[in-house]
Design an enzyme around this catalytic site. Sequence first.
Site, PDB file in Angstrom:
ATOM      1  CD  GLU A  36      -9.102   2.069   5.290  1.00  0.00           C
ATOM      2  OE1 GLU A  36      -8.553   0.965   5.443  1.00  0.00           O
ATOM      3  OE2 GLU A  36      -8.463   3.116   5.111  1.00  0.00           O
ATOM      4  NE  ARG A  63      10.768   4.719  -0.089  1.00  0.00           N
ATOM      5  CZ  ARG A  63      10.370   3.923  -1.066  1.00  0.00           C
ATOM      6  NH1 ARG A  63       9.589   4.387  -2.009  1.00  0.00           N
ATOM      7  NH2 ARG A  63      10.760   2.665  -1.117  1.00  0.00           N
ATOM      8  CE  LYS A  72       1.433   6.454   0.787  1.00  0.00           C
ATOM      9  NZ  LYS A  72       0.094   6.336   1.401  1.00  0.00           N
ATOM     10  CG  HIS A 102     -21.950 -14.568  18.336  1.00  0.00           C
ATOM     11  ND1 HIS A 102     -22.758 -15.617  18.679  1.00  0.00           N
ATOM     12  CD2 HIS A 102     -22.622 -13.874  17.382  1.00  0.00           C
ATOM     13  CE1 HIS A 102     -23.869 -15.572  17.950  1.00  0.00           C
ATOM     14  NE2 HIS A 102     -23.799 -14.523  17.161  1.00  0.00           N
TER      15      HIS A 102
HETATM   16  C1  F6R Z   1      -2.865   2.110   5.695  1.00  0.00           C
HETATM   17  C2  F6R Z   1      -1.862   1.905   4.678  1.00  0.00           C
HETATM   18  C3  F6R Z   1      -1.365   0.528   4.431  1.00  0.00           C
HETATM   19  C4  F6R Z   1      -1.329   0.256   2.923  1.00  0.00           C
HETATM   20  C5  F6R Z   1      -0.689  -1.115   2.664  1.00  0.00           C
HETATM   21  C6  F6R Z   1      -0.680  -1.453   1.188  1.00  0.00           C
HETATM   22  O1  F6R Z   1      -3.276   3.434   5.736  1.00  0.00           O
HETATM   23  O2  F6R Z   1      -1.432   2.823   4.044  1.00  0.00           O
HETATM   24  O3  F6R Z   1      -2.152  -0.409   5.085  1.00  0.00           O
HETATM   25  O4  F6R Z   1      -2.616   0.310   2.426  1.00  0.00           O
HETATM   26  O5  F6R Z   1       0.626  -1.119   3.144  1.00  0.00           O
HETATM   27  O6  F6R Z   1       0.048  -0.524   0.462  1.00  0.00           O
HETATM   28  P1  F6R Z   1      -0.110  -0.410  -1.098  1.00  0.00           P
HETATM   29  O7  F6R Z   1      -1.500   0.067  -1.365  1.00  0.00           O
HETATM   30  O8  F6R Z   1       0.924   0.595  -1.518  1.00  0.00           O
HETATM   31  O9  F6R Z   1       0.134  -1.768  -1.660  1.00  0.00           O
END
Ligand code: F6R
Length: 608
Positions: free
Chosen positions: A481, A27, A603, A504
Site C-alpha cells: 500500500e 474522478r 477515482k 532471492h
Molecule cells: C489507490 C486507489 C485505487 C483504488 C481502486 C479501487 O489510491 O485509489 O487503487 O483503491 O481503484 O477503488 P474502489 O475502492 O473505489 O473500488
Amino acid sequence: MCGIVGYVGTNKAVPYLIEGLSKLEYRGYDSAGIAVNINKDIQVYKAKGRLKNLEAIIDMDMDSVIGIGHTRWATHGAPSDVNAHPHMNQTRSIAVIHNGIIENYMEIKEWLIHDKQVEFVSETDSEVIAHLIDYYYTGDLLDAVYKAVDRMQGAYAIGVIAKQEPNRLVAVRKDSPLIVGLGEDENFIASDIPALLKYTRNMLLIENDEFVDLTKDKVTIYNSLKQEVTRDVYEVTWDIDSAEKEGFEHFTLKEIFEQPKGVKETLMRRLNADDEIVLEGVNLTSEILKDINKVYIVACGTAYHAGLVGRRAIENFAKIPVECDVASEFRYRDPFVDERTLFIAVSQSGETLDTLQSLREAKRKGARVLSIVNVVGSSVARESDDLLYTWAGPEIGVASTKAYTTQLIAFYMLALHLGRLNGRLDMVRYHETITELKNMPAKLEVVLGQSEKIQKLAASQFNNEKVFFMGRGVDCDLAYEGSLKLKEISYINSFAIAAGELKHGTIALIEDDTFIVALATQNALYDKMLSNIKEVKARGAHVFAIAKAGNDQILKTADEVFFIPDTMDDLAPILAVVPTQLLAYYVSALRGNDVDKPRNLAKSVTVE
Ligand code: F6R
C-alpha cells in the site's frame, strides 16, 4: 473515470453544468464538454484539458434551460476536442454523453458506415450512441433510446437531449453509476452525489437497465420492459462541507488528517455500551457461519491492500481460511466459489466494475456476498447480501487514504464478530482488541502530530527515483500500500517486497542511496527486519524505518526512524500506514504534481 451531469429546469443550465462538472473533476478526466438546446438548436462546446479551458470558450449566460455535460477520461481515442463528449449525430439534432464502454461499438460502427452511410468524426466508441439514437428517432426520444440500447453491449450511463424536444432529458444506466437529483421546477442527472449536493439533497438511485425520463417537473423511471417503477427518495444527510478543502492545501492531505474521525465513526457506530459489536446490515448468524468453509476477499488497488490485512485478521481472530484476490484476476480464473463461500467485496466507491462483476460472478456460483463500501447506495452496496459501510465520508482525492484505514476497521470488527459467532475467539482477546481499537483515534492523532518529521524526510528524498518498501507479515501487506501510494501520486517508480525475498533477487538492485522504507512494526518479526535493514545498509541504501515506540534498537540500524505509538501487532497497520501516506503526499507536492488528481488516474474505475 468519465463523469456526467444533466439539467432540465427553469434556470439557465450552463452554470449548473459547470458547477456539477467541477465537482466531478476528482474522478479524473482529460477533456470536458457541454451541450445545450437554445431555441431548438443544439450547441456543443468541448475542450481538451482542464475545465477552465471549456469555461474559456463558453458564455455562462447562454439562454438554455436544459443541458448535459461530461468530463472524459480517454479510453477509445486520445484526449482531444473532437473525442470529447457530448457527441452528436450528423444532422446535429441529438447530443449524447456517456460514461462506460460500448463493447460492440465496432460492429455497430461498421453497420452505420456501410449500410447507413454515416460519417464518424471521432475515434470514440461513444459516438455510435448518437448515430444509433438518430437512426431510431421518430419524435419520441425515450423510445429511440430504448431501441438504441437494445443493440448495445457493455457498460453505460448515458444522458441524451434532442433538438425537437427542448424540455426533455433521457438517461439510461447499465453498470456505470447514475443518480437523479430532484429539485423544485428542475431535475438533474449525475454520476455521483457530490455533483448535485449544492442544489438538492433528494436523490433517486438508478438501478441497472433502468431508463429515466426527465422534464422540469417530472421524473419517471422505467425498467427494461418499459414498465414504470417506483423508487424511494434517498435523502443525503452528509454535508457538502465535508467535500471541501477546509484550509488544507489538497484534499489528499485533508483526508489523511481526517482518519481519526473516520476510524472513530466506523468503530463507534457499531459498538454498544457493553463493547459488543452490533453489525447492522450483516445478517450472518452462527447457523449460517457453520456452513461457511472459506472466505474470498476481492477488490482492486488500495481496497485490495486493505483486503490483505483483512485476510490476516479473519484468519487470526476467526480461524477461517481466507483467500484474497484482485478483482480483475478473480473474474477470469474460475475460482473455487460455491454456496459454502463467504465472498467479501471491498470498495470505496462501490462502483469499480471489476469488483462489481466479481461479486456477480460469486453470487452466480452461490456464494453469500458481504461488502465493505464507503459510498452509500452504490452498486456494490445494493447488490450485496450483507453490508458494512465504512464511515470515512466523501473521499475526493484520487489516492485512497481514509477509505483504507476505515476498511481496516471494518475488517477487524468483522473478524472479531466472526470469531465470536463461531466460538473460536476467546473473550479476553476480544476485549483486549476492542479496547485497543478504541484507542486508535487518539493514537492516530499522535502519529499525525509528527507530520513535520515526514515533511523533512520528503524534502531530502523527493528526487530519489529508486525507492523500495519492505516488510514482513502484515507489514508486507502495508509495504504494497505504501508503495502504491507513492508511485501513484509522485510518479516515482517504487515497488514493494516481502523483506524475506530480498536475498532471492531484489537485493541486486540495491546500491548507494537507494531509498528503503522498512516497515518493522511486528514484535515477532522485529529481529528479522533488523537483519534485512543491515543487509541493505551494507549495500549503501538509505533506510527510513517505521517501528513501534519502545523498540529503540532500530535507531542503531536505520538512518531515520518514525515511531508509532505502541500497539498490538495485529492492529499496527492502522497507525503505520499514516507515515507512508504522508511521505507520498509531501513527495508529490514537492515535485509539483497535481496531488489530488494524479495523471492518468480516475477515482472511480467504472470500466474494465
Ligand atoms: C489507490 C486507489 C485505487 C483504488 C481502486 C479501487 O489510491 O485509489 O487503487 O483503491 O481503484 O477503488 P474502489 O475502492 O473505489 O473500488
